[in-house]
Motif scaffolding. Structure first.
Motif, PDB file in Angstrom:
ATOM      1  N   SER A  61      -2.212   8.013   4.754  1.00 12.87           N
ATOM      2  CA  SER A  61      -2.486   7.164   3.585  1.00 12.87           C
ATOM      3  C   SER A  61      -3.338   7.877   2.530  1.00 12.87           C
ATOM      4  O   SER A  61      -4.386   8.444   2.840  1.00 12.87           O
ATOM      5  CB  SER A  61      -3.197   5.893   4.016  1.00 12.87           C
ATOM      6  OG  SER A  61      -3.634   5.188   2.864  1.00 12.87           O
TER       7      SER A  61
ATOM      8  N   ARG B 146      -7.455   5.525  -5.433  1.00 13.50           N
ATOM      9  CA  ARG B 146      -8.645   4.831  -5.958  1.00 13.50           C
ATOM     10  C   ARG B 146      -9.545   5.800  -6.717  1.00 13.50           C
ATOM     11  O   ARG B 146     -10.079   5.465  -7.764  1.00 13.50           O
ATOM     12  CB  ARG B 146      -9.460   4.216  -4.808  1.00 13.50           C
ATOM     13  CG  ARG B 146      -8.936   2.897  -4.359  1.00 13.50           C
ATOM     14  CD  ARG B 146     -10.058   2.068  -3.737  1.00 13.50           C
ATOM     15  NE  ARG B 146      -9.485   0.850  -3.206  1.00 13.50           N
ATOM     16  CZ  ARG B 146      -9.128   0.693  -1.928  1.00 13.50           C
ATOM     17  NH1 ARG B 146      -9.308   1.672  -1.069  1.00 13.50           N
ATOM     18  NH2 ARG B 146      -8.596  -0.435  -1.524  1.00 13.50           N
ATOM     19  N   GLN B 147      -9.726   6.990  -6.147  1.00  8.33           N
ATOM     20  CA  GLN B 147     -10.545   8.028  -6.794  1.00  8.33           C
ATOM     21  C   GLN B 147      -9.925   8.434  -8.131  1.00  8.33           C
ATOM     22  O   GLN B 147     -10.627   8.627  -9.117  1.00  8.33           O
ATOM     23  CB  GLN B 147     -10.652   9.269  -5.896  1.00  8.33           C
ATOM     24  CG  GLN B 147     -11.361   9.051  -4.580  1.00  8.33           C
ATOM     25  CD  GLN B 147     -12.852   8.824  -4.759  1.00  8.33           C
ATOM     26  OE1 GLN B 147     -13.492   9.420  -5.619  1.00  8.33           O
ATOM     27  NE2 GLN B 147     -13.398   7.925  -3.971  1.00  8.33           N
TER      28      GLN B 147
ATOM     29  N   THR C 278      -4.097  -1.805  -9.848  1.00  5.34           N
ATOM     30  CA  THR C 278      -5.437  -2.234 -10.233  1.00  5.34           C
ATOM     31  C   THR C 278      -5.404  -3.674 -10.740  1.00  5.34           C
ATOM     32  O   THR C 278      -4.337  -4.238 -10.977  1.00  5.34           O
ATOM     33  CB  THR C 278      -6.010  -1.332 -11.349  1.00  5.34           C
ATOM     34  OG1 THR C 278      -5.293  -1.606 -12.560  1.00  5.34           O
ATOM     35  CG2 THR C 278      -5.895   0.142 -11.005  1.00  5.34           C
TER      36      THR C 278
ATOM     37  N   HIS D 122       0.831  -1.213   0.000  1.00  5.31           N
ATOM     38  CA  HIS D 122       0.000   0.000   0.000  1.00  5.31           C
ATOM     39  C   HIS D 122       0.860   1.256   0.000  1.00  5.31           C
ATOM     40  O   HIS D 122       0.545   2.233  -0.653  1.00  5.31           O
ATOM     41  CB  HIS D 122      -0.912   0.046   1.230  1.00  5.31           C
ATOM     42  CG  HIS D 122      -1.970  -1.013   1.209  1.00  5.31           C
ATOM     43  ND1 HIS D 122      -2.993  -1.035   2.112  1.00  5.31           N
ATOM     44  CD2 HIS D 122      -2.154  -2.087   0.402  1.00  5.31           C
ATOM     45  CE1 HIS D 122      -3.778  -2.087   1.864  1.00  5.31           C
ATOM     46  NE2 HIS D 122      -3.281  -2.730   0.832  1.00  5.31           N
TER      47      HIS D 122
ATOM     48  N   LEU E 206      -1.145   2.095  -5.489  1.00  6.14           N
ATOM     49  CA  LEU E 206      -2.347   1.329  -5.809  1.00  6.14           C
ATOM     50  C   LEU E 206      -2.113   0.584  -7.113  1.00  6.14           C
ATOM     51  O   LEU E 206      -1.742   1.191  -8.125  1.00  6.14           O
ATOM     52  CB  LEU E 206      -3.564   2.253  -5.974  1.00  6.14           C
ATOM     53  CG  LEU E 206      -4.866   1.566  -6.427  1.00  6.14           C
ATOM     54  CD1 LEU E 206      -5.469   0.725  -5.307  1.00  6.14           C
ATOM     55  CD2 LEU E 206      -5.875   2.591  -6.907  1.00  6.14           C
TER      56      LEU E 206
ATOM     57  N   ARG F 179      -4.301   6.105  -0.187  1.00  4.32           N
ATOM     58  CA  ARG F 179      -4.784   4.985  -0.988  1.00  4.32           C
ATOM     59  C   ARG F 179      -6.179   5.262  -1.552  1.00  4.32           C
ATOM     60  O   ARG F 179      -6.472   4.966  -2.697  1.00  4.32           O
ATOM     61  CB  ARG F 179      -4.789   3.731  -0.127  1.00  4.32           C
ATOM     62  CG  ARG F 179      -4.936   2.475  -0.941  1.00  4.32           C
ATOM     63  CD  ARG F 179      -4.591   1.254  -0.115  1.00  4.32           C
ATOM     64  NE  ARG F 179      -5.073   0.044  -0.726  1.00  4.32           N
ATOM     65  CZ  ARG F 179      -4.469  -0.572  -1.721  1.00  4.32           C
ATOM     66  NH1 ARG F 179      -3.362  -0.066  -2.234  1.00  4.32           N
ATOM     67  NH2 ARG F 179      -4.968  -1.685  -2.231  1.00  4.32           N
ATOM     68  N   GLU F 180      -7.037   5.854  -0.724  1.00  4.28           N
ATOM     69  CA  GLU F 180      -8.396   6.174  -1.174  1.00  4.28           C
ATOM     70  C   GLU F 180      -8.340   7.226  -2.293  1.00  4.28           C
ATOM     71  O   GLU F 180      -9.100   7.152  -3.247  1.00  4.28           O
ATOM     72  CB  GLU F 180      -9.219   6.668   0.026  1.00  4.28           C
ATOM     73  CG  GLU F 180     -10.707   6.447  -0.078  1.00  4.28           C
ATOM     74  CD  GLU F 180     -11.128   5.145  -0.794  1.00  4.28           C
ATOM     75  OE1 GLU F 180     -11.785   5.255  -1.852  1.00  4.28           O
ATOM     76  OE2 GLU F 180     -10.792   4.034  -0.326  1.00  4.28           O
ATOM     77  N   CYS F 181      -7.419   8.166  -2.178  1.00  3.43           N
ATOM     78  CA  CYS F 181      -7.243   9.190  -3.215  1.00  3.43           C
ATOM     79  C   CYS F 181      -6.798   8.538  -4.522  1.00  3.43           C
ATOM     80  O   CYS F 181      -7.274   8.905  -5.596  1.00  3.43           O
ATOM     81  CB  CYS F 181      -6.210  10.224  -2.791  1.00  3.43           C
ATOM     82  SG  CYS F 181      -6.713  11.140  -1.336  1.00  3.43           S
TER      83      CYS F 181
ATOM     84  N   SER G 217     -10.724   5.545 -10.549  1.00  9.15           N
ATOM     85  CA  SER G 217     -12.104   5.347 -10.973  1.00  9.15           C
ATOM     86  C   SER G 217     -12.759   6.591 -11.560  1.00  9.15           C
ATOM     87  O   SER G 217     -13.559   6.487 -12.478  1.00  9.15           O
ATOM     88  CB  SER G 217     -12.942   4.793  -9.822  1.00  9.15           C
ATOM     89  OG  SER G 217     -12.861   5.637  -8.706  1.00  9.15           O
TER      90      SER G 217
ATOM     91  N   HIS H 174       2.955   6.248  -1.931  1.00 11.41           N
ATOM     92  CA  HIS H 174       1.598   5.707  -1.821  1.00 11.41           C
ATOM     93  C   HIS H 174       1.325   4.941  -3.110  1.00 11.41           C
ATOM     94  O   HIS H 174       1.623   5.426  -4.209  1.00 11.41           O
ATOM     95  CB  HIS H 174       0.579   6.843  -1.676  1.00 11.41           C
ATOM     96  CG  HIS H 174       0.904   7.778  -0.552  1.00 11.41           C
ATOM     97  ND1 HIS H 174       0.294   7.720   0.673  1.00 11.41           N
ATOM     98  CD2 HIS H 174       1.801   8.802  -0.479  1.00 11.41           C
ATOM     99  CE1 HIS H 174       0.788   8.650   1.470  1.00 11.41           C
ATOM    100  NE2 HIS H 174       1.707   9.327   0.791  1.00 11.41           N
TER     101      HIS H 174
END
Length: 149
Positions: free
Chosen positions: A98, A104-105, A82, A68, A80, A100-102, A108, A78
């Motif tokens: 983190s 992902r955004q 896919t 991660h 990610l 990680r969510e950013c 997607s 950081h």
């Protein structure tokens, strides 16, 4: 305040850097292609190590599980990956939590919107779509960690 987000890389599954941008990077690399190779090699090795050291083996775990982020005293990476093997990488100040969510955004909402759905953008090629660049910049510059106050 000083910038906390240094640069962004997007690699395809073959290690080709599809996109690179930097913001608060003080030390520029002598050769970006060389750096891209180094970073992809590092990620590849780290993924293999993380998978090999996973308790209970790697059966039944999706390939996106695992690495991660990692930190050094001077920066944090950081990460990610896919399911299709795209690798999104942000390099920041080590104090940044983190992202990680950013990532992902970014995948997607920005990559899928402006690259995957764009018939004029070859999927294997370097990303040259202005909408992608603009959206990515707007998103990253809007993050609370873009610069510290």
């Amino acid at each position: 305040g000083k910038g906390m987000i240094y640069c962004f890389y997007l690699f395809n599954r073959d290690g080709v850097c599809l996109y690179y941008e930097d913001w608060h990077r003080t030390k520029k690399p002598k050769s970006l292609p060389e750096e891209h190779k180094l970073i992809f090699g590092l990620l590849f090795s780290m993924e293999a190590t993380v998978t090999a050291m996973r308790p209970g083996g790697s059966e039944g775990k999706p390939p996106t599980e695992g690495l991660h982020s990692y930190s050094t005293s001077t920066y944090k990476m950081h990460y990610l990956k896919t399911l299709t093997g795209l690798r999104f990488v942000l390099i920041t100040d080590p104090a940044v939590p983190s992202l990680r969510e950013c990532l992902r955004q970014m995948y997607s909402h920005i990559y899928v919107e402006y690259v995957t759905k764009n018939a004029l953008q070859p999927l294997a090629g370097t990303i040259s779509c202005a909408y992608f660049t603009q959206s990515l910049n707007k998103y990253i510059r809007g993050l609370p960690y873009f610069s510290s106050n």
